[in-house]
Write a protein that holds these residues in place. Sequence first.
Motif, PDB file in Angstrom:
ATOM      1  N   ALA A 128     -34.962 -16.363 -18.839  1.00 63.49           N
ATOM      2  CA  ALA A 128     -35.352 -15.000 -18.262  1.00 63.49           C
ATOM      3  C   ALA A 128     -34.291 -14.684 -17.195  1.00 63.49           C
ATOM      4  O   ALA A 128     -34.206 -13.387 -16.942  1.00 63.49           O
ATOM      5  CB  ALA A 128     -36.763 -15.517 -17.741  1.00 63.49           C
ATOM      6  N   ILE A 129     -33.997 -15.655 -16.531  1.00 57.43           N
ATOM      7  CA  ILE A 129     -33.184 -15.141 -15.262  1.00 57.43           C
ATOM      8  C   ILE A 129     -31.851 -14.680 -15.759  1.00 57.43           C
ATOM      9  O   ILE A 129     -31.526 -13.729 -15.366  1.00 57.43           O
ATOM     10  CB  ILE A 129     -32.765 -16.491 -14.375  1.00 57.43           C
ATOM     11  N   LEU A 130     -31.187 -15.300 -16.835  1.00 58.24           N
ATOM     12  CA  LEU A 130     -29.988 -14.794 -17.157  1.00 58.24           C
ATOM     13  C   LEU A 130     -30.101 -13.433 -17.846  1.00 58.24           C
ATOM     14  O   LEU A 130     -29.197 -12.339 -17.495  1.00 58.24           O
ATOM     15  CB  LEU A 130     -29.474 -15.901 -18.561  1.00 58.24           C
ATOM     16  N   PHE A 131     -31.287 -13.079 -18.476  1.00 53.67           N
ATOM     17  CA  PHE A 131     -31.484 -11.643 -18.917  1.00 53.67           C
ATOM     18  C   PHE A 131     -31.618 -10.866 -17.755  1.00 53.67           C
ATOM     19  O   PHE A 131     -31.134  -9.579 -18.040  1.00 53.67           O
ATOM     20  CB  PHE A 131     -32.822 -11.627 -19.720  1.00 53.67           C
ATOM     21  N   MET A 132     -32.351 -11.301 -16.932  1.00 51.44           N
ATOM     22  CA  MET A 132     -32.305 -10.347 -15.858  1.00 51.44           C
ATOM     23  C   MET A 132     -31.152  -9.956 -14.827  1.00 51.44           C
ATOM     24  O   MET A 132     -30.813  -9.077 -14.315  1.00 51.44           O
ATOM     25  CB  MET A 132     -33.470 -10.574 -14.748  1.00 51.44           C
ATOM     26  N   ASN A 133     -30.297 -11.118 -14.864  1.00 55.74           N
ATOM     27  CA  ASN A 133     -28.914 -11.172 -14.265  1.00 55.74           C
ATOM     28  C   ASN A 133     -27.973  -9.858 -14.836  1.00 55.74           C
ATOM     29  O   ASN A 133     -27.407  -9.076 -14.307  1.00 55.74           O
ATOM     30  CB  ASN A 133     -28.155 -12.273 -14.393  1.00 55.74           C
ATOM     31  N   VAL A 134     -28.256  -9.686 -16.138  1.00 56.12           N
ATOM     32  CA  VAL A 134     -27.361  -8.877 -16.849  1.00 56.12           C
ATOM     33  C   VAL A 134     -27.921  -7.392 -16.779  1.00 56.12           C
ATOM     34  O   VAL A 134     -27.121  -6.364 -17.109  1.00 56.12           O
ATOM     35  CB  VAL A 134     -26.860  -9.393 -18.267  1.00 56.12           C
ATOM     36  N   MET A 135     -29.189  -7.491 -16.772  1.00 59.12           N
ATOM     37  CA  MET A 135     -29.778  -6.162 -16.460  1.00 59.12           C
ATOM     38  C   MET A 135     -29.681  -5.643 -15.194  1.00 59.12           C
ATOM     39  O   MET A 135     -30.011  -4.377 -14.641  1.00 59.12           O
ATOM     40  CB  MET A 135     -31.326  -6.172 -16.480  1.00 59.12           C
ATOM     41  N   THR A 136     -28.967  -6.289 -14.266  1.00 58.52           N
ATOM     42  CA  THR A 136     -29.090  -5.995 -12.624  1.00 58.52           C
ATOM     43  C   THR A 136     -28.243  -4.687 -12.357  1.00 58.52           C
ATOM     44  O   THR A 136     -28.688  -3.757 -11.704  1.00 58.52           O
ATOM     45  CB  THR A 136     -28.185  -7.230 -11.991  1.00 58.52           C
ATOM     46  N   PRO A 137     -27.067  -4.584 -13.198  1.00 58.72           N
ATOM     47  CA  PRO A 137     -26.521  -3.196 -12.908  1.00 58.72           C
ATOM     48  C   PRO A 137     -27.069  -2.068 -13.119  1.00 58.72           C
ATOM     49  O   PRO A 137     -27.285  -1.032 -12.353  1.00 58.72           O
ATOM     50  CB  PRO A 137     -25.224  -3.090 -13.611  1.00 58.72           C
ATOM     51  N   MET A 138     -28.041  -2.087 -14.288  1.00 55.74           N
ATOM     52  CA  MET A 138     -29.007  -0.994 -14.736  1.00 55.74           C
ATOM     53  C   MET A 138     -30.027  -0.924 -13.501  1.00 55.74           C
ATOM     54  O   MET A 138     -30.476   0.274 -13.217  1.00 55.74           O
ATOM     55  CB  MET A 138     -29.530  -1.115 -16.073  1.00 55.74           C
ATOM     56  N   ILE A 139     -30.703  -1.841 -13.189  1.00 59.86           N
ATOM     57  CA  ILE A 139     -31.744  -1.964 -12.311  1.00 59.86           C
ATOM     58  C   ILE A 139     -31.167  -1.224 -10.875  1.00 59.86           C
ATOM     59  O   ILE A 139     -31.902  -0.266 -10.263  1.00 59.86           O
ATOM     60  CB  ILE A 139     -32.142  -3.192 -11.826  1.00 59.86           C
ATOM     61  N   ASP A 140     -29.980  -1.584 -10.570  1.00 58.55           N
ATOM     62  CA  ASP A 140     -29.360  -0.902  -9.222  1.00 58.55           C
ATOM     63  C   ASP A 140     -29.319   0.568  -9.503  1.00 58.55           C
ATOM     64  O   ASP A 140     -29.322   1.184  -8.537  1.00 58.55           O
ATOM     65  CB  ASP A 140     -27.878  -1.626  -8.993  1.00 58.55           C
ATOM     66  N   ARG A 141     -28.803   0.943 -10.725  1.00 58.08           N
ATOM     67  CA  ARG A 141     -28.545   2.277 -10.891  1.00 58.08           C
ATOM     68  C   ARG A 141     -29.789   3.028 -10.956  1.00 58.08           C
ATOM     69  O   ARG A 141     -30.046   4.078 -10.012  1.00 58.08           O
ATOM     70  CB  ARG A 141     -27.887   2.607 -12.375  1.00 58.08           C
ATOM     71  N   PHE A 142     -31.004   2.472 -11.181  1.00 54.41           N
ATOM     72  CA  PHE A 142     -32.191   3.238 -11.336  1.00 54.41           C
ATOM     73  C   PHE A 142     -32.823   3.396  -9.973  1.00 54.41           C
ATOM     74  O   PHE A 142     -33.670   4.358  -9.706  1.00 54.41           O
ATOM     75  CB  PHE A 142     -33.016   2.558 -12.405  1.00 54.41           C
ATOM     76  N   THR A 143     -32.474   2.358  -9.168  1.00 58.45           N
ATOM     77  CA  THR A 143     -33.232   2.161  -7.942  1.00 58.45           C
ATOM     78  C   THR A 143     -32.232   2.425  -6.652  1.00 58.45           C
ATOM     79  O   THR A 143     -32.587   2.176  -5.632  1.00 58.45           O
ATOM     80  CB  THR A 143     -33.759   0.772  -7.702  1.00 58.45           C
ATOM     81  N   MET A 144     -31.249   3.288  -7.082  1.00 53.96           N
ATOM     82  CA  MET A 144     -30.399   3.820  -5.968  1.00 53.96           C
ATOM     83  C   MET A 144     -30.923   4.613  -4.941  1.00 53.96           C
ATOM     84  O   MET A 144     -31.621   5.498  -5.121  1.00 53.96           O
ATOM     85  CB  MET A 144     -29.086   4.470  -6.436  1.00 53.96           C
ATOM     86  N   PRO A 145     -30.867   4.038  -3.644  1.00 54.95           N
ATOM     87  CA  PRO A 145     -31.465   4.885  -2.533  1.00 54.95           C
ATOM     88  C   PRO A 145     -30.847   6.301  -2.319  1.00 54.95           C
ATOM     89  O   PRO A 145     -29.435   6.338  -2.737  1.00 54.95           O
ATOM     90  CB  PRO A 145     -31.360   3.848  -1.276  1.00 54.95           C
ATOM     91  N   LYS A 146     -31.656   7.136  -1.808  1.00 55.94           N
ATOM     92  CA  LYS A 146     -31.097   8.434  -1.703  1.00 55.94           C
ATOM     93  C   LYS A 146     -30.189   8.606  -0.326  1.00 55.94           C
ATOM     94  O   LYS A 146     -30.630   7.909   0.635  1.00 55.94           O
ATOM     95  CB  LYS A 146     -32.130   9.425  -1.422  1.00 55.94           C
ATOM     96  N   TYR A 147     -29.428   9.470  -0.367  1.00 55.97           N
ATOM     97  CA  TYR A 147     -28.729   9.513   0.770  1.00 55.97           C
ATOM     98  C   TYR A 147     -29.534  10.296   1.676  1.00 55.97           C
ATOM     99  O   TYR A 147     -30.599  11.089   1.442  1.00 55.97           O
ATOM    100  CB  TYR A 147     -27.336  10.651   0.709  1.00 55.97           C
ATOM    101  N   PHE A 148     -29.259  10.223   3.131  1.00 59.33           N
ATOM    102  CA  PHE A 148     -30.130  10.999   4.149  1.00 59.33           C
ATOM    103  C   PHE A 148     -29.978  12.482   3.918  1.00 59.33           C
ATOM    104  O   PHE A 148     -28.663  12.891   3.890  1.00 59.33           O
ATOM    105  CB  PHE A 148     -29.845  10.338   5.539  1.00 59.33           C
ATOM    106  N   GLY A 149     -30.923  13.080   3.657  1.00 56.12           N
ATOM    107  CA  GLY A 149     -30.875  14.578   3.449  1.00 56.12           C
ATOM    108  C   GLY A 149     -30.616  14.951   2.117  1.00 56.12           C
ATOM    109  O   GLY A 149     -30.574  16.050   1.926  1.00 56.12           O
ATOM    110  N   GLU A 150     -30.554  14.027   1.186  1.00 60.10           N
ATOM    111  CA  GLU A 150     -30.321  14.526  -0.188  1.00 60.10           C
ATOM    112  C   GLU A 150     -31.360  15.210  -0.817  1.00 60.10           C
ATOM    113  O   GLU A 150     -32.365  14.799  -0.469  1.00 60.10           O
ATOM    114  CB  GLU A 150     -30.050  13.208  -1.073  1.00 60.10           C
ATOM    115  N   VAL A 151     -31.085  16.226  -1.459  1.00 63.84           N
ATOM    116  CA  VAL A 151     -32.192  17.201  -2.126  1.00 63.84           C
ATOM    117  C   VAL A 151     -32.079  17.167  -3.573  1.00 63.84           C
ATOM    118  O   VAL A 151     -30.726  16.961  -4.171  1.00 63.84           O
ATOM    119  CB  VAL A 151     -32.257  18.488  -1.785  1.00 63.84           C
ATOM    120  N   LYS A 152     -33.122  17.183  -4.192  1.00 62.68           N
ATOM    121  CA  LYS A 152     -33.039  17.168  -5.742  1.00 62.68           C
ATOM    122  C   LYS A 152     -32.116  18.190  -6.243  1.00 62.68           C
ATOM    123  O   LYS A 152     -32.119  19.628  -5.856  1.00 62.68           O
ATOM    124  CB  LYS A 152     -34.370  17.557  -6.531  1.00 62.68           C
ATOM    125  N   LYS A 153     -31.122  17.980  -7.244  1.00 62.40           N
ATOM    126  CA  LYS A 153     -30.266  18.970  -7.569  1.00 62.40           C
ATOM    127  C   LYS A 153     -31.085  19.810  -8.604  1.00 62.40           C
ATOM    128  O   LYS A 153     -31.997  19.412  -9.330  1.00 62.40           O
ATOM    129  CB  LYS A 153     -29.183  18.334  -8.529  1.00 62.40           C
TER     130      LYS A 153
END
Lengths: 315, 214
Positions: free
Chosen positions: A288-313
């Motif tokens: 389970a942990i190994l599977f989530m380890n390799v998922m980590t880059p994808m999770i990071d991409r989807f939960t990337m925080p917004k820049y301050f003042g960023e608006v939807k394109k």
Amino acid sequence: MQQMQKKLIIASSPHIRDSVTTRRIMQEVCLALAPAGIAGIVYFGVDALKLILISVCTCVLTEYLYQRLMNQKVTAGDWSAVVTGLLIAYNVPASAPWWIPVVGGVFAILLVKQLFGGIGSNFANPALTARAVLFISWGSIMGSYPVTRYMEDAVSSATPLALLQQDPSQVSVWTLLIGNHGGVLGETCAIALILGGVYLIIRGIADWRIPVSFICTAFVCFLLQGGFDLALKEVLAGGLLLGAFFMATDYVTTPTSVPGRFIMGAGCGLLLFLIRAFANYPEGCSFAILFMNVMTPMIDRFTMPKYFGEVKKHG
Amino acid sequence: MADTSKKLTFWGTFMNGLVTENPTFTLMLGMCPTLGVTTAAMNGVSMGLATTFVLVFSNLFISLLRNIIPDKVRIPSYIVIIASFVTMIDLMMQAYLPDLRAVLGTYIQLIVVNCIIFARAESFAAKNPPALSVADGLGMGLGFTISITLLSMVRELFGSGSVFGYTVMPASYQPMAIMNMVPGGFITLGLMMIVINAIKKMAAGRGRREEGLA
């Protein structure tokens, strides 16, 4: 001119530095791992101590030799290899022969850590990857659990996990807490693991979000499957606590954002439940942990925080 | 591709496939049989030779027909030619080497879609005369054979403790089962590529030094 240089310092980030070093953090992790190791030595005797020492020595030596041979800066003294060594030993049954931790240590440090760029660059937890390789390669050695020295019923060496899915009343909560049952070297004593885990969280070394969401998700899943009794015992049994506190909290292989860490923990808990309850393997914590380890880059991409003042394109 | 400004020779084309553009370690083509059948050295040799046979004859016939095959239907035409030779080798193995055929199973039929054969048909045989195409097929085929034989020897050594079926490891050796599975194939392939790239780098470095001295 001299004065000007003193006043104007140009440097790239980070600008604020802390005195905490990798070495210091790794020493604290070793300290937090100590109670579980002592419990293992108490329950399984000198064999356990021997395996721990072999595993740690192999890891440190592999790291040192690789870095010397490759003309790299030798960082073998930063204690991270010691942590890997301890974790590999804790994932091996005390009855295993001496070469099991040697193969595991070389695999973890050489293939998973150094070949991918050393500390901070590994794609998955080295100790867990080594455990998975050992488990798949030598299933009969890695899956035969010795009885502890204080067990009354010295014939049965089935782990609580195997018994729990049949009938939860066969195992008492007290046995699981003090760790007087079959299992790999460092996973049996729940109290020692919780002690070490809470220490890590209080010291701010491990993020509480991952272990808490991991354990809670697993608890809720088992609650739905078989009620409170089963859920409590499933959480205390097997490698869940060891994994949740010490392996799923690895800095390199977990998401960096706050929601990402909750996703990581919940994903581990859900996968662990699915593997334990429905798959062929009795224990699914490492996978389970190994599977989530390799998922980590994808999770990071989807939960990337917004820049301050960023608006939807727009379009 | 070899440098087109130089005149291609039979020997040069052959060596290009065998070493310079080795299909497994340089072009990374044909990974499916490379990972699938390389659990025993004998499988590696026979798979490699079967592929070489198909490669040589498909290259030869595609090269002979290169001015007749219309450009728009060239891929289906290649498949017909390749599939004919795969069927021949498959039926021959069933007749004369039934045990080996049973081990290799569907991988023999899958030679039809082996990308080494397609790549050589498209990028070499379709543009070059028959003799050179045969040289290219031989070089590429033997390069593939040698690569997957080496790979399968390493995997058999650790996964079963033997080489070509002869036990070489001491009796106390406990086989490493992961080497017989696909992850073991990936790990072995990666490690072997490290070694081969290191050798290539060293050879290139030596070549440069010698030039500098001269």
